[in-house]
Design a protein around this motif. Structure first.
Motif, PDB file in Angstrom:
ATOM      1  N   PHE A   1     -45.302 -16.401  -8.884  1.00 37.68           N
ATOM      2  CA  PHE A   1     -44.472 -16.465 -10.086  1.00 37.68           C
ATOM      3  C   PHE A   1     -45.393 -16.547 -11.293  1.00 37.68           C
ATOM      4  O   PHE A   1     -46.175 -17.493 -11.413  1.00 37.68           O
TER       5      PHE A   1
ATOM      6  N   TRP B   1     -42.205 -11.978 -11.103  1.00 39.11           N
ATOM      7  CA  TRP B   1     -42.347 -12.600  -9.787  1.00 39.11           C
ATOM      8  C   TRP B   1     -42.431 -11.518  -8.727  1.00 39.11           C
ATOM      9  O   TRP B   1     -41.809 -10.473  -8.834  1.00 39.11           O
TER      10      TRP B   1
ATOM     11  N   CYS C   1     -40.451 -18.889 -12.464  1.00 38.72           N
ATOM     12  CA  CYS C   1     -41.494 -18.401 -13.376  1.00 38.72           C
ATOM     13  C   CYS C   1     -41.539 -19.201 -14.668  1.00 38.72           C
ATOM     14  O   CYS C   1     -42.611 -19.441 -15.235  1.00 38.72           O
TER      15      CYS C   1
END
Length: 281
Positions: free
Chosen positions: A161, A146, A229
């Protein structure tokens, strides 16, 4: 007469040279040999050959010679044997190293140095850990990353992300040990800092607030970033929340039913109590 004697003296100083052709010239000198030393060297060589043959082969009872199994021992650093199942042991080590150093310094640093030095060094350790987790260990251990991007025209900040693409078979190329190690350490870090923060508030240790707040902000930032993420982690957290809500609702329902049951019994018992009639003057 004098001249004649001088001439005879000169003839006495003349030398006659000749070469003896029977002697060989420029012949290399052979190295000196020591029979005792050579026999010792030969015996040691034979012993080494016998030892090598003995260690590489074993004889069974039937007389057949079979090769002995080779050793599969792999030297490891003391105390790091739990990283043998990791695909990236160095990344796992640094994923834990700066966190452990910050915790150890926070707990024991005041015994060796002033509080201001403990605060500064703890902040540096936490900053180094934030950078390592954000840029190295997350990418290597779980395939996540990220970061933020600033638009040079508008100045707006956008957060990105990313997650690694799955393999062609649809599976994940992340090592299971690395994944468990990464997420376990990542989630445990802010929980420990929160425990220390509550302890400092309870004991009114205001000099520790800067260190603890900085550690909480940095560790929670990594937790939030990697949570965004990973779709798998979002699904797991949602499952945990649903399970917790179901357990809470079930506990409330059971508690309500039990409360109504006991409440009804108490009211019924109170209603059946007979009072003594009487008159008061």
């Amino acid at each position: 007469m004098m001249q004649h004697s001088n001439h005879e003296d000169t003839n006495d100083l003349e030398f006659t040279t000749s070469i003896d052709q029977s002697i060989k010239q420029n012949v290399p000198i052979p190295p000196p040999t020591n029979n005792v030393l050579q026999s010792m060297i030969d015996s040691q060589s034979s012993k080494a050959t016998t030892t090598t043959t003995t260690t590489t082969t074993t004889t069974t009872l039937s007389g057949k010679i079979q090769p002995s199994p080779s050793s599969s021992y792999t030297p490891t650093l003391p105390g790091l044997s739990f990283l043998t199942n990791s695909a990236h042991p160095t990344a796992c080590l640094f994923h834990l190293l700066f966190k452990a150093a910050a915790f150890a310094l926070y707990l024991l640093g005041s015994k060796f140095m002033e509080d201001i030095m403990v605060t500064v060094i703890c902040i540096l350790f936490n900053a180094a850990d934030f950078w390592v987790v954000k840029n190295i260990s997350g990418r290597l251990l779980v395939g996540l990353r990220w970061w933020n991007k600033v638009d040079p025209v508008t100045g707006a900040t956008s957060w990105i992300f990313e997650s690694a693409a799955p393999t062609s078979e649809g599976g994940s190329n992340v090592n299971s040990f690395d994944s468990r190690f990464f997420w376990g350490v990542l989630y445990a870090t802010p929980l420990l800092w929160m425990f220390f923060f509550l302890t400092a508030m309870l004991w009114l240790q205001f000099q520790c607030f800067v260190t603890l707040v900085t550690a909480l902000v940095l560790s929670c930032s990594n937790v939030y970033g990697y949570y965004q993420c990973s779709a798998d982690q979002r699904r797991k957290v949602a499952d945990w929340m649903n399970t917790g809500m179901e357990m809470g609702v079930g506990a409330m329902i059971r508690g309500g039913m039990i409360g109504r049951l006991f409440g009804g019994v108490r009211r019924e018992a109170v209603a059946t109590v007979d009072t003594m009639p009487g008159t008061f003057a």
